[in-house]
Design a protein around this motif. Structure first.
Motif, PDB file in Angstrom:
ATOM      1  N   GLU A 126       1.720  -6.162   5.235  1.00 17.13           N
ATOM      2  CA  GLU A 126       0.416  -6.349   4.607  1.00 17.13           C
ATOM      3  C   GLU A 126      -0.616  -5.581   5.414  1.00 17.13           C
ATOM      4  O   GLU A 126      -0.366  -5.139   6.532  1.00 17.13           O
ATOM      5  CB  GLU A 126       0.038  -7.838   4.585  1.00 17.13           C
ATOM      6  N   GLY A 127      -1.823  -5.458   4.838  1.00 18.78           N
ATOM      7  CA  GLY A 127      -2.924  -4.830   5.533  1.00 18.78           C
ATOM      8  C   GLY A 127      -3.538  -5.759   6.567  1.00 18.78           C
ATOM      9  O   GLY A 127      -3.024  -6.843   6.856  1.00 18.78           O
ATOM     10  N   LEU A 147     -14.258  -4.062   7.932  1.00 23.85           N
ATOM     11  CA  LEU A 147     -15.679  -3.700   7.910  1.00 23.85           C
ATOM     12  C   LEU A 147     -15.995  -2.642   8.950  1.00 23.85           C
ATOM     13  O   LEU A 147     -16.751  -1.698   8.683  1.00 23.85           O
ATOM     14  CB  LEU A 147     -16.533  -4.948   8.163  1.00 23.85           C
ATOM     15  N   ILE A 148     -15.423  -2.786  10.146  1.00 25.04           N
ATOM     16  CA  ILE A 148     -15.677  -1.803  11.208  1.00 25.04           C
ATOM     17  C   ILE A 148     -15.185  -0.427  10.784  1.00 25.04           C
ATOM     18  O   ILE A 148     -15.885   0.586  10.975  1.00 25.04           O
ATOM     19  CB  ILE A 148     -15.003  -2.251  12.518  1.00 25.04           C
ATOM     20  N   PHE A 321      -8.851  -1.223  14.604  1.00 28.85           N
ATOM     21  CA  PHE A 321      -9.439  -0.681  13.379  1.00 28.85           C
ATOM     22  C   PHE A 321      -8.623  -1.065  12.142  1.00 28.85           C
ATOM     23  O   PHE A 321      -8.995  -0.731  11.025  1.00 28.85           O
ATOM     24  CB  PHE A 321      -9.544   0.843  13.461  1.00 28.85           C
ATOM     25  N   GLY A 322      -7.494  -1.718  12.348  1.00 35.68           N
ATOM     26  CA  GLY A 322      -6.633  -2.082  11.228  1.00 35.68           C
ATOM     27  C   GLY A 322      -5.770  -0.934  10.728  1.00 35.68           C
ATOM     28  O   GLY A 322      -4.966  -1.115   9.810  1.00 35.68           O
ATOM     29  N   VAL A 323      -5.918   0.232  11.331  1.00 33.90           N
ATOM     30  CA  VAL A 323      -5.186   1.417  10.870  1.00 33.90           C
ATOM     31  C   VAL A 323      -3.711   1.318  11.237  1.00 33.90           C
ATOM     32  O   VAL A 323      -2.824   1.599  10.417  1.00 33.90           O
ATOM     33  CB  VAL A 323      -5.804   2.697  11.454  1.00 33.90           C
ATOM     34  N   LEU A 324      -3.427   0.914  12.475  1.00 32.95           N
ATOM     35  CA  LEU A 324      -2.038   0.807  12.916  1.00 32.95           C
ATOM     36  C   LEU A 324      -1.300  -0.253  12.103  1.00 32.95           C
ATOM     37  O   LEU A 324      -0.129  -0.082  11.752  1.00 32.95           O
ATOM     38  CB  LEU A 324      -1.980   0.460  14.405  1.00 32.95           C
ATOM     39  N   ILE A 325      -1.988  -1.349  11.791  1.00 35.23           N
ATOM     40  CA  ILE A 325      -1.390  -2.393  10.964  1.00 35.23           C
ATOM     41  C   ILE A 325      -1.090  -1.845   9.569  1.00 35.23           C
ATOM     42  O   ILE A 325      -0.009  -2.058   9.010  1.00 35.23           O
ATOM     43  CB  ILE A 325      -2.334  -3.609  10.876  1.00 35.23           C
ATOM     44  N   MET A 422     -10.016   5.207   6.368  1.00 36.61           N
ATOM     45  CA  MET A 422     -10.103   4.884   4.942  1.00 36.61           C
ATOM     46  C   MET A 422      -8.865   4.116   4.473  1.00 36.61           C
ATOM     47  O   MET A 422      -8.962   3.189   3.662  1.00 36.61           O
ATOM     48  CB  MET A 422     -10.253   6.168   4.127  1.00 36.61           C
ATOM     49  N   GLU A 423      -7.694   4.496   4.985  1.00 30.35           N
ATOM     50  CA  GLU A 423      -6.465   3.800   4.594  1.00 30.35           C
ATOM     51  C   GLU A 423      -6.493   2.346   5.063  1.00 30.35           C
ATOM     52  O   GLU A 423      -5.974   1.447   4.373  1.00 30.35           O
ATOM     53  CB  GLU A 423      -5.244   4.511   5.176  1.00 30.35           C
ATOM     54  N   SER A 424      -7.087   2.096   6.206  1.00 35.26           N
ATOM     55  CA  SER A 424      -7.226   0.723   6.687  1.00 35.26           C
ATOM     56  C   SER A 424      -8.034  -0.118   5.706  1.00 35.26           C
ATOM     57  O   SER A 424      -7.659  -1.254   5.385  1.00 35.26           O
ATOM     58  CB  SER A 424      -7.911   0.712   8.055  1.00 35.26           C
ATOM     59  N   VAL A 425      -9.131   0.442   5.216  1.00 33.70           N
ATOM     60  CA  VAL A 425      -9.976  -0.275   4.256  1.00 33.70           C
ATOM     61  C   VAL A 425      -9.240  -0.484   2.939  1.00 33.70           C
ATOM     62  O   VAL A 425      -9.198  -1.601   2.393  1.00 33.70           O
ATOM     63  CB  VAL A 425     -11.286   0.507   4.019  1.00 33.70           C
TER      64      VAL A 425
END
Length: 615
Positions: A126-127, A147-148, A321-325, A422-425
Motif C-alpha cells: 500500500e501507499g 502532504l509534505i 516522503f512516502g516515496v520509498l514506501i 508525485m508518485e508518493s502522493v
C-alpha cells in the motif's frame, strides 16, 4: 522457503479446493500462493498477512523488471542536493573528517530507516497512508508525508524549470551570462570577478549572478514577497514542459515511470564522469580537490559538524516522503528488500562523495583563474549550480557544449526526484481512496495540474521569495517529525519483533539484532534529537539581505504545522469512530486491522509487558 507465523489451517477458504486445509501443510504451498495470488484480496482469512493482499480486490501492478525499481529509488534519492549540498558541507566541516560523523549517522540511522520503509511498503503493498492498517491510530503520519511530498512539489519543479531555461539559453554561440551588455544588466555589473554574487549588496556583481537574479528571476521588478507580480511567460512555459514530462512519466504507473528512469537515473552518472574528466585537466583543479579532501579532525570536536552531518543524512536518503514506501509497494512479495536497501543507500552516499570531485575541480579552477581563496568561490545551494558553475563553464573552450551537458544533468537529476514525490502522493491517495484506482490517469492529471497552478507563484517577479519560504518550511522540521512518529509506530506499537517476522516471511530470514536495536532504540532517539535541534536552531528565512515579514513567516509555520497536525487529528478522528469503551477504543486503534477479532476476546498483545520489552 518462507515461514509464516499464523496457523495454516485458517486458509482453507482461500486454497480450497486446490489444497486441503492442513495445519502441517508444507511451506512450499504457501510460497506458491504468494506467487500466484500476490495482490489479490484474501477474504475470510485471518492467516494471510496484510502485506499479501491488496485491499482493492484487484491485482496490484508490479515493476516490469527489478532494475526499474532500483533505478527509481536511486533516481529519487540522488537529487540536486547531492551536487550542491554535500560537497560544500564536506569542505566546510573538516574535509575528509566530515565523513566520520556522516558515515556514523548513515549506519545507525540512515540505512535502518531506509530499510524499514522499503520493508514496510513491500509487505503491506500500500501507499504511505494505507500501510498503517498495521496500527490504525498512526495513519495520520501517512497523510503527513503525502502532504509534505505535495508541498515539496510546489517548488521543486521550479528548480527543474530553471535548469530547462538555462538549457535553452545555452544553445547559442556565446553564453548570455558572460558579458554585462545585456538588457537585464545593471550598472553594478562587472566582468572583473568580484567576491559578491548577491545583488542585495552594494558591491559589484558578476554577469552570471545578474543573469540568474535579473535575467532569469527578474528580482529587480519586485520589492519583496508582497510584490510578486504576474507569472513570467518564459519560466511558465518551462514549468509547463516539466509538468507535461512528469504527467506522461507517471500516468500509467510504474510500468511507464520504470522505463523513464533508465535515462533520468543513469544520465547524471555519465555527465558527472565526463565533467570530472574535463575538470581534472583544468589548472587549479588538483588544489580544489585537495581542499575538498583535506582532513581536519579537530573539527570533529564541534557540535555543529555532527549536527550538519545528521541533517544531511536525514534529507539526502529521502526517508519520510512516502516515496520509498510507494515504490516498494509495487515489488514482488518475496523481493529481497534488505539487499535493495544496502545497495541503493550506499550508491546515494557514494554519488554525493563522487560529485564533490566534479564540483571542487571546477571551484579550484575558478579560484586560480581569479586569484582568490577557494572559500570565496565555494558555496552551496542554487547559487552553486546556477551562478558559480555556469560561470566556470563559460570560460572553457566550447563552453556552450559544456553548458548543455551540465544542464541536461541537472534536468535528469531533478526529474526523477520530482517523479518520486508525485508518485508518493498519487499512490498514497489512490490506495486510500479505492475508487481512484479506476481513474489513475485523470487523478494524475489533477495532481500535476494542481501542482503547476500553485507553482506559478514561484515564477513571478518575486517568485524567489515564495520559493525560499516553501523551501524553508515545507520539509524541514515536519519531515523529521513524520519519520519520528513512523519509527515509533512501527518499532514500539506494531512491534519490532512482529515487523521482523514480516521481513522473514518475505526474504526468508529475520533482520539481525543490530537492525532491531536501531529500529527500537537508536533511530527513534536520533530522530527525537534532530527534532529538538531543528526547533532549537531555527532561524527565520531570508534571501540575501531581504528579511521576510512576520505575516510571511506565519504562513510558513502554518504550512509546516498543517502536515504535522495530521497525526493528532487523525488519531482523534479514529478514537471517535471506534466502538466500545475507552480501553476497547485504544485496543482497536493500536491493533492491526486483521487482528481486530482478537480484541473482542481480550487478546491484545500490546497490553502485555513482553510486547514492549522484546527486541
Amino acid at each position: 522457503m518462507i515461514e509464516g507465523r499464523p496457523p495454516v489451517g485458517l486458509m482453507s477458504s482461500v486454497v480450497a479446493p486446490a489444497k486441503p486445509a492442513n495445519n502441517m501443510a508444507p511451506k512450499e504451498v504457501e510460497l506458491i500462493l504468494v506467487k500466484e495470488q500476490n495482490g489479490v484480496q484474501f477474504t475470510n482469512s485471518t492467516l494471510v498477512s496484510p502485506g499479501r493482499a491488496h485491499s482493492s480486490g484487484e491485482e496490484r501492478e508490479t515493476w516490469g523488471k527489478k532494475i526499474d525499481f532500483l533505478l527509481s529509488v536511486i533516481g529519487f534519492a540522488v537529487d540536486l542536493a547531492n551536487v550542491w549540498r554535500f560537497p560544500y558541507l564536506c569542505y566546510k566541516n573538516g574535509g575528509g573528517a566530515f565523513l566520520v560523523p556522516y558515515l556514523f549517522f548513515m549506519v545507525i540511522a540512515g540505512m535502518p530507516l531506509f530499510y524499514m520503509e522499503l520493508a514496510l511498503g513491500q509487505y503491506n503493498r500500500e501507499g504511505a497512508a494505507g500501510v498503517w492498517k498495521i496500527c490504525p491510530v498512526f495513519k495520520g503520519v501517512g497523510f503527513t508525508v503525502i502532504l509534505i511530498s505535495l508541498y515539496v512539489g510546489f517548488y521543486y519543479n521550479v528548480i527543474i524549470s530553471w535548469a530547462l531555461f538555462y538549457l535553452f539559453s545555452s544553445f547559442t554561440g556565446e553564453l548570455p551570462w558572460v558579458h554585462c551588455n545585456n538588457t537585464w544588466n545593471s550598472p553594478n555589473c562587472s566582468e572583473l570577478w568580484t567576491f559578491n554574487t548577491s545583488l542585495n549588496d552594494t558591491h559589484k556583481s558578476t554577469p552570471a549572478a545578474e543573469y540568474f537574479e535579473r535575467g532569469l528571476l527578474h528580482l529587480q521588478d519586485s520589492e519583496g514577497i508582497d510584490d510578486l507580480g504576474l507569472p513570467r511567460w518564459q519560466l511558465t512555459s518551462c514549468l509547463a514542459v516539466v509538468i507535461v514530462v512528469l504527467y506522461f512519466s507517471l500516468w500509467k504507473g510504474v510500468k511507464t515511470s520504470g522505463k523513464v528512469v533508465w535515462i533520468t537515473a543513469t544520465m547524471p552518472y555519465v555527465v558527472l564522469t565526463v565533467l570530472l574528466l574535463r575538470g581534472v585537466t583544468l589548472p587549479g583543479a588538483i588544489d580544489g580537490i585537495k581542499a575538498y579532501l583535506s582532513v581536519d579532525f579537530l573539527r570533529l570536536c564541534e557540535a555543529q559538524v555532527w549536527i550538519e552531518a545528521a541533517t544531511q543524512i536525514c534529507f539526502s536518503l529521502g526517508v519520510g516522503f512516502g516515496v520509498l514506501i510507494a515504490f516498494s509497494s509495487y515489488n514482488k512479495f518475496s523481493n529481497n528488500c534488505y539487499r535493495d536497501a544496502i545497495i541503493t543507500s550506499s550508491i546515494n552516499s557514494l554519488t554525493s562523495f563522487f560529485s564533490g570531485f566534479v564540483i571542487f575541480s571546477f571551484l579550484g579552477y575558478m579560484s586560480q583563474k581569479h586569484n582568490v581563496a577557494l572559500e570565496e568561490v565555494a558555496t552551496d545551494g542554487p547559487g552553486l549550480v546556477f551562478i558559480i558553475y555556469p560561470e566556470a563553464i563559460a570560460t572553457l573552450p566550447g563552453s556552450s557544449v559544456w553548458a548543455v551537458i551540465f544542464f541536461i544533468m541537472l534536468l535528469t537529476l531533478g526529474i526523477d526526484s520530482a517523479m518520486g514525490g508525485m508518485e508518493s502522493v498519487i499512490t498514497g491517495l489512490i490506495d486510500e481512496f479505492k475508487f481512484l484506482h479506476r481513474h489513475r490517469e485523470l487523478f494524475t492529471l489533477f495532481v500535476v495540474v494542481s501542482t503547476f497552478l500553485v507553482s506559478l507563484f514561484c515564477v513571478t517577479n518575486g517568485g524567489i521569495y515564495v520559493f525560499t519560504l516553501l523551501d524553508h518550511f515545507a520539509a524541514g522540521t515536519s519531515i523529521l517529525f513524520g519519520v519520528l512518529i513512523e519509527a515509533i509506530g512501527i518499532a514500539w506499537f506494531y512491534g519490532v519483533d512482529r515487523f521482523s517476522d514480516d521481513i522473514q516471511e518475505m526474504v526468508g530470514h529475520r533482520p539481525g539484532l543490530y537492525w532491531r536495536l536501531c529500529w527500537k532504540f537508536v533511530s527513534p532517539c536520533f530522530l527525537l534529537f534532530m527534532v529538538v535541534v531543528s526547533f532549537a536552531t531555527f532561524n527565520p528565512p531570508n534571501y540575501g539581505t531581504y528579511v521576510f515579514p512576520t505575516w510571511a513567516n506565519t504562513i510558513g509555520w502554518c504550512i509546516a504545522i498543517s502536515s504535522m497536525t495530521m497525526v493528532p487529528l487523525y488519531a482523534i478522528y479514529k478514537f471517535c469512530t471506534l466502538p466500545g469503551r475507552f480501553c476497547d477504543k485504544v485496543a482497536y486503534a493500536i491493533t492491526p486491522e486483521t487482528e481486530h477479532h482478537l480484541v473482542e476476546s481480550g487478546e491484545v498483545r500490546q497490553f502485555t509487558l513482553r510486547h514492549w520489552l522484546v527486541v
